[in-house]
Structures are given as structure tokens and as C-alpha cells.
Design an enzyme around this catalytic site. Structure first.
Site, PDB file in Angstrom:
ATOM      1  N   GLU A  12       0.824  -1.211   0.000  1.00 24.17           N
ATOM      2  CA  GLU A  12       0.000   0.000   0.000  1.00 24.17           C
ATOM      3  C   GLU A  12       0.861   1.266   0.000  1.00 24.17           C
ATOM      4  O   GLU A  12       0.406   2.338  -0.368  1.00 24.17           O
ATOM      5  CB  GLU A  12      -0.931  -0.006   1.224  1.00 24.17           C
ATOM      6  CG  GLU A  12      -2.091   0.940   1.090  1.00 24.17           C
ATOM      7  CD  GLU A  12      -3.228   0.581   2.030  1.00 24.17           C
ATOM      8  OE1 GLU A  12      -3.625  -0.604   2.056  1.00 24.17           O
ATOM      9  OE2 GLU A  12      -3.721   1.475   2.742  1.00 24.17           O
ATOM     10  N   ASP A 119      -2.829  -3.302   3.054  1.00 22.20           N
ATOM     11  CA  ASP A 119      -3.219  -3.425   4.468  1.00 22.20           C
ATOM     12  C   ASP A 119      -4.441  -4.343   4.583  1.00 22.20           C
ATOM     13  O   ASP A 119      -5.311  -4.344   3.723  1.00 22.20           O
ATOM     14  CB  ASP A 119      -3.567  -2.050   5.061  1.00 22.20           C
ATOM     15  CG  ASP A 119      -2.347  -1.157   5.137  1.00 22.20           C
ATOM     16  OD1 ASP A 119      -1.233  -1.656   4.894  1.00 22.20           O
ATOM     17  OD2 ASP A 119      -2.513   0.041   5.426  1.00 22.20           O
ATOM     18  N   TYR A 339       1.055  -2.253  13.501  1.00 19.47           N
ATOM     19  CA  TYR A 339       0.209  -1.346  12.718  1.00 19.47           C
ATOM     20  C   TYR A 339      -0.663  -0.493  13.639  1.00 19.47           C
ATOM     21  O   TYR A 339      -1.395  -1.013  14.481  1.00 19.47           O
ATOM     22  CB  TYR A 339      -0.675  -2.196  11.805  1.00 19.47           C
ATOM     23  CG  TYR A 339      -1.432  -1.416  10.759  1.00 19.47           C
ATOM     24  CD1 TYR A 339      -0.761  -0.782   9.730  1.00 19.47           C
ATOM     25  CD2 TYR A 339      -2.814  -1.334  10.795  1.00 19.47           C
ATOM     26  CE1 TYR A 339      -1.451  -0.084   8.759  1.00 19.47           C
ATOM     27  CE2 TYR A 339      -3.517  -0.631   9.835  1.00 19.47           C
ATOM     28  CZ  TYR A 339      -2.834  -0.008   8.820  1.00 19.47           C
ATOM     29  OH  TYR A 339      -3.518   0.686   7.869  1.00 19.47           O
TER      30      TYR A 339
END
Length: 919
Positions: A12, A119, A339
Site C-alpha cells: 500500500e 493493508d 500497525y
DNA sequence: GCAAGGTC
């Protein structure tokens, strides 16, 4: 010879492509440039499930495509906003992403496989399909695979690449539906509001300097604004109400002490509260009815999700959400934390948490605690909060950063990293252990409670310094049936307070509760309120709506379309979208339903646009002409500056309307709502040459105002000429309170809006109070009946003032030398010094004062004032302080006193009272 | 000129 498999991997963003490549290649990946400057290509050999291959790893930068209307509908005047509900929409790569697209196509042509490393959330899945769309056009024979990963650490990435799956089309379709709904309602209502209001009002005059201001509408930004406006209305609707409560305190001979909290908390009826209080004063001996001692655990914090981290960072680190997320993103990209955009607050039981803890055992700051967790001594499996997005684990440290290695970090980044580490270690630690004692006592059938707490083991709190856990660790030792005399027993009063303005933490919590925005965008929606001029954040970081923000929300409220700003709007959309994501409903069905619904709202709003013009017109003068002088938010009457406005930094002005009472307002009105109205008896107000000693000193100071007041209309104790600071002067506030303020005609005042009704004191609504009142009334009736029939009972009316022969004495407790001790004082202000100044209540035997003894000296803790029992208590216990051998004794002199031996404070002679002084 | 959601 068989050709080597070539695999195109797409992440991403570049940082992920770089890190995954480094991890899978053992840092041997070759970096090459591409046509897209920000998306280089990493290449390295790899074995996929034992199959040798050439890995090419590149990236996109978020969404590759955007949804928009075709050209024919893009121009605002090309069609009615209503047509946007039926107009076609196109998904295409915008100009600034063309090179990203070209890079993907060039790489796709070289490959046989496409592995998607986007993601692992709904948006990531949608971007995956955008990437597929582009790559397939360049190479239709591509085999599509999806890598699912949750942390950028080697073992997790290797597990992921050896277990490739397929992308989930339902997740992606849910995003497509969300995008289309947002676009249609956002564009249509933004055009509606803007085209309606832009030309009708003189925005320049009101501090909006854009030549063509935009009044945007969005299904996240308006519910966010709605939360702020609703709170403002609750504050405006609040009517302060007095309440009373019995306050009791006990200090044991050994020195321990506690406050006894009345079970009824507070009463809103003075008479009833007084009756109950008097019963306690009549029989103040407290009896312990219950002692409950038990071990109490304080649990460690839950694993961190994005929004909980934002809230904690605001509270403990004073880092606004938007800033915190930027720093967390950096930490994630550098591999120090997992994350940071996750809803998950529960760890997968299979996760090797001990391995993560071991990373920190050598740290000088928290290594010792990590060692104790690792050894098992402090270990306790983290609790779960019940939220799992099935994409990412809770936010946790993935790597140790030595303190000397992160010297170059932004200090806030270091603090954030430390907070995440300590929070993680705390969540893996044993709960704190305390010993709590709850005590219940009764005084004259009224129940009181007190609690003590001793913290025995701090455990997780040792590594988490922001935690506070404590209570009264100095509780006296109590046993059931024990009796004691309270040290203080007072009837105290208070006023209910309006709810506070919205803080950023409140706003985030409310948005989270209602599903407004995502973890990544909540902070942006809050910022947008400020950027659009819909809300202001004051020096204390609290939010309030501007006149513009309030007018827009009020417009839809008036139209009967409150669903367009109420916080449930986003949740309703999200609910249907989630059904698409789960494959329970087809995308088109959900989309059609939503579009029809909002199209109906649009038609209704357009049909009532006059209401919006009227509502906005209340705050903003029209282009030709203006609002009435001094109207709420209208053009300000002429005036001169008195200093800087703490809310917005512009000038506070003393405004002198042609008619009506002067007032102070911010020159930034109506966007800034700072305004002070003057007491009704104001005849004239001018800027004095005196600066306030405390207000706005850092901004050049604030001038006091010189008032001339209507003498006949002001209460005793106030002068007709007064010089006061209108922000801080207590006498000015008292006068406003006593006389009310003069507001220009048309000013709304305390109007309950949005169906909120009157907001009262927090913690107990009107219904609860009615209930409490009913039960109390019953009890009071019983008491009064009992009192009337009491044999030998003393009819205890208020004491009689010896000077006036009337019950004009009030109880007072403001003696600095004897805090908490109360005395009677004559209520006649002019005679307070001349008349009977005081009589200690604990020395009053219940007889009219004139028949006992009133002391002439100010209470200064003289001989007679030495620490006796409580008021009332002393009287009960000692039968009246100073009662020696049946005769009253003057506590100050030790001389006997009785009705015939009064001591006149006027002449100093004995034998008569001052009210009968012949001298 | 508009949304919200990614990311830079």
C-alpha cells in the site's frame, strides 16, 4: 529449461514494500527506480513454497483510484444538486496517480503472479482490487494472490507469504458502496448549502474572507459538528439549581480521619434537607452498622487499539490525535510498533507475547519489570476488550529501541514509544491488589458511607506511572455497633453545573461510540470543524460551535431533518455497508436504498430552504443591510477595544449600541462568540484607565469597565458607581447574578433545543430527584409528626437575636481560626458589627439566645473556642459547653452566666443584655 | 469549488 517464476508484489506504500523486501530477502534486495518517484522496485530471489522465484516488490500510495461524477456533472451550475443522486459515477485513476498506474502496468507485464500486500482492512481490500484492475489490463494472464499480515516482523511475513490466499470481493464492494453514498450526499448537500448561502450574506463582514466560501456537508463532518452543537445547546439550556447536603467528618483520637458521604447525596429542597439535618443535629451520635473489608483488584489496561491510544495520548501525553497518529505511523514504518490503525484490543492466544516482552529485558527503564514478566513472576495473560477487526493485533512494540539509539527522535515520538511499551508491559502484568474497607454508619436514621483503601501490591502500576489508584489510606478503625461523635456535621449547599464544553477526548469517544470516521480519520474530521469555521477550540482545548456551525445545524433541526446532523447518521450507513462486507446483502440493493433515502431528504431540505436562510440570517446580516444592532451574532455596534480575546486572539470590544445596554463582544463575532452582557441596572459603561491585574496579561492586559448603575435597582451592598473587570471581578458577577443581565432584543437565552429539555445537575436527572423527593417527603412527614408529639422535646425554632428579639440570626461557618465550627450571626448587614456578632452553635443549648448568653467577641479561637466536639454533638455530649454545676459559664472569662447575668457588649457591664442596654 | 478514505 523451465522459466523462473516472476512474482509482482504490491504494497500500500513504499515503506512497507521496502521492509517486507528486506525481511524476506535477508536485507539483500536490490533497489531500482521506476517511472514513479515514490514507488521504487525491490527485487530479490526467493523460494515460494519451495518454488524458486524472482520477487519484484513495488507499491502504490493509498487508493489508486477515485470516484467522481463525469465532466457533465462536475460543474456546479451544470445540473441541479438533486440530479447527483441519479448521475453516473466513474472510478478512474486521477492525474497525480498516473505514474503509479504506469509503474504497475510495466511491472505486471514481466510477471506471472501478482501478490497483494495491501493493508488487511476493508480499504486495503478495495485498493487491492484497484491494483488488480490496472495490472490485469496490462497482463490478463496474471495469477492473483493475497498476503495477509499483521506486523512487519520477519516471522509474521514469512508465515504470510507461505500461506497466500485470495482477495475478498465483498469487503471491497462494501467500500465501493460507501464511496458512492458519501460522494452523492456530500456533493449534493455541499452544493445546496453553498449555492444557497454564498451570495445571500456578507461573509467578508463576518470574518470569512474567502471570496466564495464553501459550506461543506459530509456524512462524517456534520455528525461531528452535531455533537459539538448539541453540547452547546445543553449548556445553554442548563438552569442552575441550588441543592443541599449533609456533610459529616470524623477525626479519630488517633489521628485518622474520614469524610462521611450522605447516602442521599444531595437534596433539592432546602426545607426537607434542613429537617433531616436537624434530626442529625438533635441526635448526632453515629453508629457503625456495617464494616465490609475485602481485597480489591485493579486490572491492568486493555491492549491498545487506535482510538484508545489517541485518548490516552491526549490525556497522559497531551498529544492531539492528529499529531499522535503521525508519530505512531513513523514508529510503525520504522518497525518499532505494530500497525497503528486497528480496532483490535485483544491478543490472539497464539501470539508469542513473551518473545515481545523479552525484547525489553535489557532496558534500563523498564527492563527489570520485563524480566519479572518473562520469568513468570509478574506474568498475567492480557485481558481482551472484545473488539477484533481480524486484520491487526492490538498496538504493541515489535522491537526494542535503545535510549541512545533514539536520541534523534522527536521528544514526543520518544514519549509515545515509551507509552506504548509501558502500556504493553502493563497489560501483560498481574493486577494491582488493594484492601478496601467500606463502612456504613447511621446518624439519626440517616445513612452515611465512607471508604478506605490500602494498596498492597502495585504490580502493573509499577511499570505504568500514569496510573493512579488510591483512596483514603488513613481510615479510622471501625467496628460494627461502635458509636462515635462526628467531628463536623454541617448542612452544606451547592449549585448544579452545566455540562462542560466538549474536549477532544469527549469528541473522540462520542465519534467512536457512533462509528463516525475511522481510526485514521477521526482526528481529521475534528480538524475540519476548525478549518471550515464551524467550531472553535479555546485556550483550554475545549470545543464550541461558531455561529455559522450552530446556524447550519439549527437549520436542519428546524426543517425536521435532524437525522442529517445527528451522530447516528454514520452508524446507519455503516450498518448497511457491513452487511455487504459480510456477503449478507448485495451491494446494489444497499446502495439504491441509501440513495433513495437521502434523495428524499434532499428534496425536503430544498423545499424548506427558506428556513435555512432565516436561521442563518439570525446570526449573519444579509448582504444588503444587516442584522439588528447587537443581535446575536449580528454586526456589532460601534465600540472600542478593551483587550485581547482569549478565545480567538482578536479584540474584545466595549460595544455601545444606539439603543439598549452596552456590552462586551469579540470583534471576531459572529465566528467568535465571546460576549459579556452587563447587569440590567447599567445606565452607562465606559472604558476605565485601570487595567485588570490578572486578565490577559500575556496579551497586553484588559481594561476595567467603569459602570454607572441605577441606584434604586441595585441590591444593598453595591454602589451606583463601580469599576470592574468584566471577566474576573466577583462583585460584577454577583451583581449580574442578582439583577440579571441586559441582552439585546431577539437574543436567545436558555432555550432548550434538539429535544434536550433542561439540563440540570449531572449525575441525577429530574426523574431520579422526584423519586428521592417522594421518599424524603414521606420520611419528613413522619419526623414532623414525631416531633410534634415528642414529650419534653424542645421546640427548636431559630434562635432569637438578643438585639432584635427576632429570629434574624443565621448560621455561619466562615471563621478562619475555627474552620468547620459554626456560629450564629445577626443577618442585618448594617448591624452585623454592632449587634450580636456570634454565638458558637456548639455552645448553644437550644434556648433562645436572649435567654442564654451571646458572646461579644469575634470568633478568633479564644479560650472558649478550643476544639470541642462537633456542633450539636458538643451540646449533646456535654449538655452545653460551659454548663458547670447547672450554671452556664462564660467560656471566655470562666464567669458564671445565666439569664440574669447577661453581659452587655456595648457597655461591658454585666446584668443586662445589649438590646436592653441603658447606657 | 463538493465526501471519506487511503497515503506523501
Amino acid at each position: 529449461m523451465q522459466r523462473t517464476l516472476t512474482v509482482l508484489n504490491v504494497a500500500e506504500k513504499n515503506s512497507i514494500a521496502k521492509q517486507v523486501s528486506a525481511a524476506l530477502s535477508n536485507n539483500s534486495a536490490t533497489r531500482g527506480s521506476t517511472c514513479s518517484n515514490y514507488n521504487p522496485l525491490f527485487s530479490f530471489p526467493y523460494a515460494l513454497n519451495g518454488m524458486p522465484c524472482e520477487m519484484l516488490f513495488t507499491s502504490v500510495a493509498g487508493h489508486l483510484m477515485e470516484l467522481d461524477f463525469p465532466e457533465a456533472f462536475k460543474k456546479w451550475h451544470s445540473c441541479s444538486p438533486l440530479e447527483l443522486y441519479g448521475a453516473p459515477v466513474l472510478k478512474c485513476v486521477p492525474q497525480d496517480k498516473k505514474l503509479v498506474e504506469r509503474n504497475l502496468k510495466e511491472q505486471a507485464r514481466k510477471c506471472q503472479w501478482l501478490v497483494l500486500w495491501l493493508d488487511c482492512d476493508r480499504e486495503g481490500e478495495n485498493i487491492a482490487f484497484e491494483v488488480i484492475d490496472v495490472c490485469i489490463k496490462a497482463n490478463p494472464r496474471l495469477l492473483i494472490k493475497r498476503a495477509k499480515f499483521s506486523a512487519l516482523v520477519r516471522r509474521e511475513l514469512e508465515r504470510s507469504v507461505q500461506n497466500l490466499g485470495v482477495p475478498d470481493e465483498n469487503l471491497s464492494k462494501a467500500v465501493d458502496a460507501r464511496q458512492e453514498i458519501d460522494l452523492r450526499i456530500g456533493a449534493s448537500f455541499t452544493r445546496f448549502q453553498t449555492l444557497l448561502l454564498q451570495e445571500k450574506f456578507n461573509w467578508e463582514e463576518h470574518g470569512i474572507h474567502d471570496e466564495r466560501p464553501i459550506f461543506s456537508y459530509g456524512p462524517c463532518q456534520f455528525p461531528t459538528l452535531g455533537l459539538i452543537v448539541q453540547r452547546q445547546w445543553e449548556i445553554q439550556a442548563h438552569v442552575a439549581e441550588p441543592f443541599w447536603y449533609i456533610y459529616a467528618m470524623y477525626r479519630a483520637p488517633e489521628g485518622q480521619s474520614c469524610t462521611l458521604h450522605w447516602q442521599r447525596d444531595r437534596l433539592y429542597d432546602h426545607v426537607i434537607a434542613t429537617i433531616l439535618y436537624e434530626t442529625c443535629v438533635d441526635a448526632p451520635l453515629a453508629t457503625v452498622t456495617k464494616v465490609d473489608a475485602r481485597q480489591k483488584l485493579r486490572w491492568p489496561p486493555l491492549p491498545l487499539a487506535t482510538l484508545s491510544l489517541q485518548k490516552e495520548a491526549i490525556t497522559h501525553l497531551r498529544l492531539p490525535g492528529e499529531r499522535m497518529m503521525k508519530l505512531a505511523e513513523e514508529l510503525y514504518q520504522e518497525g518499532f510498533i505494530s500497525y497503528p490503525r486497528t480496532e483490535t484490543d485483544v491478543f490472539d492466544p497464539a501470539y508469542d507475547l513473551k518473545a515481545l516482552v523479552r525484547e525489553h529485558v535489557n532496558d534500563a527503564r523498564w527492563g527489570q519489570h520485563a524480566q519479572r514478566i518473562d520469568s513468570g513472576e509478574m506474568w498475567a495473560a492480557p485481558r481482551g476488550g472484545g473488539h477484533d477487526d481480524h486484520a491487526h493485533p492490538p498496538i504493541h512494540p515489535t522491537r526494542w529501541s535503545a535510549p541512545d539509539a533514539n536520541q534523534g527522535w522527536d521528544p514526543n515520538k520518544r514519549r509515545l514509544y515509551e507509552f506504548i511499551v509501558r502500556s504493553f508491559l502493563a497489560s501483560c502484568s498481574k493486577p494491582a491488589v488493594g484492601f478496601e474497607t467500606q463502612v456504613e454508619v447511621t446518624i439519626a436514621a440517616e445513612t452515611f458511607r465512607t471508604t478506605g483503601l490500602m494498596v498492597k501490591e502495585r504490580n502493573w502500576m509499577e511499570v505504568f506511572p500514569w496510573a493512579r489508584w488510591g483512596g483514603n489510606d488513613n481510615l479510622p478503625v471501625f467496628a460494627v455497633n461502635q458509636t462515635f461523635m462526628p467531628t463536623e456535621l454541617l448542612l452544606k449547599d451547592g449549585m448544579t453545573q452545566p455540562p462542560p464544553k466538549m474536549s477532544e477526548r469527549d469528541l473522540i469517544s462520542a465519534m467512536e461510540r457512533h462509528g463516525i470516521g475511522t481510526d485514521a480519520t477521526v482526528a481529521d474530521h475534528i480538524q475540519k470543524q476548525l478549518d471550515r469555521g464551524y467550531a472553535l477550540k479555546d485556550a483550554a482545548q475545549l470545543f464550541s460551535p461558531t455561529a455559522l456551525g450552530e446556524a447550519l445545524v439549527a437549520s436542519y433541526h428546524k426543517m425536521g431533518l435532524s437525522n442529517l446532523w445527528q451522530p447516528t447518521l454514520r452508524g446507519a450507513i455503516e450498518h448497511n455497508i457491513t452487511e455487504v462486507a459480510r456477503g449478507l446483502r448485495p451491494k446494489q440493493e444497499v446502495l439504491d436504498e441509501a440513495v433513495q433515502h437521502f434523495r428524499g431528504d434532499y428534496i425536503a431540505a430544498a423545499g424548506k430552504q427558506a428556513m435555512m436562510l432565516e436561521e442563518v440570517g439570525r446570526f449573519f446580516g444579509p448582504r444588503a443591510g444587516g442584522g439588528g444592532p447587537g443581535e446575536a451574532g449580528g454586526a456589532l455596534p460601534p465600540g472600542d477595544p478593551i483587550g485581547a480575546c482569549a478565545s480567538c486572539g482578536l479584540n474584545l470590544m466595549l460595544c455601545q449600541p444606539a439603543e439598549g445596554t452596552p456590552f462586551v463582544a469579540c470583534s471576531g463575532a459572529p465566528l467568535c462568540r465571546q460576549r459579556v452582557y452587563f447587569p440590567r441596572p447599567t445606565l452607562a459603561a465606559d472604558i476605565s484607565d485601570q487595567p485588570c491585574a490578572t486578565c490577559q496579561l500575556d496579551r497586553g492586559g484588559l481594561r476595567k469597565i467603569s459602570f454607572r448603575l441605577r441606584r434604586a435597582a441595585i441590591p444593598p451592598g453595591f454602589e451606583a458607581d463601580m469599576v470592574a473587570c468584566v471577566l474576573c471581578d466577583q462583585r460584577f458577577k454577583d451583581l449580574c447574578e442578582a439583577c440579571g443581565t441586559a441582552r439585546p432584543a431577539g437574543q436567545r437565552n436558555n432555550q432548550a433545543r434538539g429535544g434536550g429539555g433542561q439540563a440540570r445537575g449531572r449525575g441525577r436527572g429530574p426523574a431520579g430527584r422526584c423519586e428521592a423527593r417522594a421518599s424524603v417527603l414521606t420520611r419528613c412527614v413522619e419526623l414532623l409528626r414525631g416531633r410534634g408529639g415528642r414529650q419534653g422535646g424542645m421546640a427548636r425554632g431559630p434562635p432569637v437575636c438578643p438585639r432584635h428579639g427576632q429570629p434574624c440570626l443565621v448560621k455561619t461557618s466562615n471563621s478562619a481560626a475555627n474552620p468547620g465550627r459554626t456560629f450564629f450571626k445577626c443577618a442585618h448587614p448594617s448591624e452585623a458589627q454592632e449587634c450580636l456578632d456570634f454565638m458558637w452553635e456548639d455552645e448553644w443549648n437550644g434556648q433562645p439566645l436572649g435567654a442564654s448568653r451571646a458572646r461579644r467577641t469575634e470568633p478568633r479561637g479564644r479560650g472558649g473556642n478550643r476544639g470541642h466536639g462537633p456542633r450539636g454533638a458538643g451540646r449533646q455530649q456535654h449538655g452545653g459547653r460551659g454548663n458547670a454545676g447547672g450554671r452556664l459559664v462564660d467560656a471566655a472569662t470562666g464567669l458564671p452566666l445565666d439569664a440574669n447575668e447577661g453581659s452587655c457588649y456595648k457597655c461591658g457591664q454585666r446584668g443586662h443584655w445589649a438590646n436592653a442596654c441603658p447606657n
